[in-house]
Motif scaffolding. Sequence first.
Motif, mmCIF file in Angstrom:
data_model
loop_
_atom_site.group_PDB
_atom_site.id
_atom_site.type_symbol
_atom_site.label_atom_id
_atom_site.label_comp_id
_atom_site.label_asym_id
_atom_site.label_seq_id
_atom_site.Cartn_x
_atom_site.Cartn_y
_atom_site.Cartn_z
ATOM 1 N N LYS A 129 -2.842 4.199 10.608
ATOM 2 C CA LYS A 129 -1.791 4.113 9.595
ATOM 3 C C LYS A 129 -2.139 4.900 8.330
ATOM 4 O O LYS A 129 -1.269 5.543 7.729
ATOM 5 C CB LYS A 129 -1.547 2.650 9.230
ATOM 6 N N LEU A 130 -3.385 4.846 7.908
ATOM 7 C CA LEU A 130 -3.781 5.483 6.656
ATOM 8 C C LEU A 130 -3.984 6.985 6.807
ATOM 9 O O LEU A 130 -3.695 7.750 5.882
ATOM 10 C CB LEU A 130 -5.079 4.857 6.120
ATOM 11 N N ASP A 131 -4.469 7.403 7.948
ATOM 12 C CA ASP A 131 -4.909 8.784 8.122
ATOM 13 C C ASP A 131 -4.430 9.328 9.474
ATOM 14 O O ASP A 131 -5.239 9.688 10.333
ATOM 15 C CB ASP A 131 -6.442 8.820 8.029
ATOM 16 N N PRO A 132 -3.107 9.387 9.682
ATOM 17 C CA PRO A 132 -2.589 9.774 11.001
ATOM 18 C C PRO A 132 -2.975 11.182 11.423
ATOM 19 O O PRO A 132 -3.070 11.469 12.625
ATOM 20 C CB PRO A 132 -1.070 9.633 10.845
ATOM 21 N N ASP A 133 -3.192 12.082 10.449
ATOM 22 C CA ASP A 133 -3.577 13.454 10.798
ATOM 23 C C ASP A 133 -5.085 13.652 10.820
ATOM 24 O O ASP A 133 -5.574 14.780 10.992
ATOM 25 C CB ASP A 133 -2.926 14.448 9.830
ATOM 26 N N ASP A 134 -5.842 12.556 10.620
ATOM 27 C CA ASP A 134 -7.309 12.585 10.709
ATOM 28 C C ASP A 134 -7.921 13.609 9.753
ATOM 29 O O ASP A 134 -8.872 14.316 10.095
ATOM 30 C CB ASP A 134 -7.735 12.890 12.151
ATOM 31 N N LEU B 186 -8.548 12.711 6.156
ATOM 32 C CA LEU B 186 -9.220 12.089 5.005
ATOM 33 C C LEU B 186 -10.464 11.298 5.383
ATOM 34 O O LEU B 186 -11.405 11.209 4.603
ATOM 35 C CB LEU B 186 -8.232 11.167 4.276
ATOM 36 N N HIS B 187 -10.449 10.679 6.543
ATOM 37 C CA HIS B 187 -11.556 9.826 7.009
ATOM 38 C C HIS B 187 -11.951 8.783 5.958
ATOM 39 O O HIS B 187 -13.109 8.724 5.523
ATOM 40 C CB HIS B 187 -12.784 10.668 7.375
ATOM 41 N N PRO B 188 -10.994 7.947 5.528
ATOM 42 C CA PRO B 188 -11.298 6.989 4.449
ATOM 43 C C PRO B 188 -12.244 5.860 4.863
ATOM 44 O O PRO B 188 -12.961 5.324 4.021
ATOM 45 C CB PRO B 188 -9.916 6.426 4.086
ATOM 46 N N ILE B 189 -12.243 5.510 6.153
ATOM 47 C CA ILE B 189 -13.105 4.416 6.617
ATOM 48 C C ILE B 189 -14.152 4.987 7.556
ATOM 49 O O ILE B 189 -13.845 5.468 8.649
ATOM 50 C CB ILE B 189 -12.297 3.320 7.335
ATOM 51 N N GLU B 190 -15.394 4.956 7.113
ATOM 52 C CA GLU B 190 -16.508 5.446 7.929
ATOM 53 C C GLU B 190 -17.094 4.305 8.756
ATOM 54 O O GLU B 190 -17.117 3.150 8.311
ATOM 55 C CB GLU B 190 -17.618 6.008 7.041
ATOM 56 N N LEU C 229 0.840 -1.186 0.000
ATOM 57 C CA LEU C 229 0.000 0.000 0.000
ATOM 58 C C LEU C 229 0.880 1.242 0.000
ATOM 59 O O LEU C 229 1.901 1.298 0.681
ATOM 60 C CB LEU C 229 -0.900 0.011 1.239
ATOM 61 N N LYS C 230 0.447 2.258 -0.778
ATOM 62 C CA LYS C 230 1.112 3.548 -0.765
ATOM 63 C C LYS C 230 0.084 4.659 -0.582
ATOM 64 O O LYS C 230 -1.031 4.572 -1.096
ATOM 65 C CB LYS C 230 1.876 3.785 -2.070
ATOM 66 N N ARG C 231 0.508 5.686 0.160
ATOM 67 C CA ARG C 231 -0.237 6.947 0.181
ATOM 68 C C ARG C 231 0.642 7.959 -0.539
ATOM 69 O O ARG C 231 1.679 8.378 -0.019
ATOM 70 C CB ARG C 231 -0.527 7.400 1.609
ATOM 71 N N GLY C 232 0.254 8.298 -1.754
ATOM 72 C CA GLY C 232 1.146 9.073 -2.604
ATOM 73 C C GLY C 232 2.370 8.239 -2.938
ATOM 74 O O GLY C 232 2.254 7.127 -3.445
ATOM 75 N N ASP C 233 3.550 8.754 -2.599
ATOM 76 C CA ASP C 233 4.793 8.023 -2.824
ATOM 77 C C ASP C 233 5.290 7.325 -1.563
ATOM 78 O O ASP C 233 6.367 6.720 -1.576
ATOM 79 C CB ASP C 233 5.886 8.975 -3.334
ATOM 80 N N THR C 234 4.527 7.416 -0.506
ATOM 81 C CA THR C 234 4.954 6.866 0.776
ATOM 82 C C THR C 234 4.348 5.486 1.000
ATOM 83 O O THR C 234 3.123 5.316 0.948
ATOM 84 C CB THR C 234 4.535 7.785 1.941
ATOM 85 N N SER C 235 5.201 4.499 1.257
ATOM 86 C CA SER C 235 4.731 3.136 1.531
ATOM 87 C C SER C 235 4.191 3.050 2.957
ATOM 88 O O SER C 235 4.723 3.683 3.881
ATOM 89 C CB SER C 235 5.869 2.138 1.358
ATOM 90 N N ILE C 236 3.136 2.263 3.118
ATOM 91 C CA ILE C 236 2.531 2.037 4.428
ATOM 92 C C ILE C 236 2.602 0.544 4.719
ATOM 93 O O ILE C 236 2.084 -0.274 3.950
ATOM 94 C CB ILE C 236 1.063 2.515 4.454
#
Length: 225
Positions: free
Chosen positions: A200-205, A207-211, A141-148
């Motif tokens: 991991k996906l949204d550390p700064d809260d 995007l809220h990708p998972i509702e 998984l990547k967020r932009g160019d950053t691997s997670i």
Amino acid sequence: MRLLIIEDEQALLDQLAKLLEREGYTVEKATNGEDGGWMASEFALDLAIVDLGLPDISGVEVIRQLRADDKSYPVLILTARDGWQAKVEALEAGADDYVVKPFHEEELLARVRALLRRASGWASAEICSGPFTLDTRGHSLKRGDTSIELTAFEYKVLEYLLLHAGEVISKTRLSEHIYDEETERDSNVIEVFIRRLRTKLDPDDSLHPIETLRGQGYRWSLPRG
């Protein structure tokens, strides 16, 4: 959605047809491989359910032929055979999934729905949504160019939510698709995975990708890429 069932056991054929029709599907039926193979190649279908143990042409040969005819819709096989060889042979011939007889009706319906969704949605090995890219081949998984970095179960949860983006997925349904049949399922563990994924996906809260839909389940909220 139009489905084809190829099954030589008349009682089971009728049972499956009624079950699927109750779910809103249009169902075509065949009791042998020759007729079923012709229908599989000539009819406009969304999915075929094929018994491996047909009396004339084997289910595997039917699958090989429809793939040779460039029919790409999903195929779910039914088999009474416990040996892994028969399942592998059918999957190698072009089947997408299998159910072993006897089976639970809800299991078969869940597999049919999953195959239809995948066929109408996410075809690429890379699933893109918002800033995220999930590589289903490399399980990365990547967020932009950053691997997670994800654990195996975190990946399974995320992959299922992404494949069904926009749908509300209950804890029960999610558990059924990430655990094997021998594993004891605990809905509290699902909550732990969801919480870790959010961190991991949204550390700064932002995007809220998972509702979370209270009393219903979870939903991946970001648009497809």
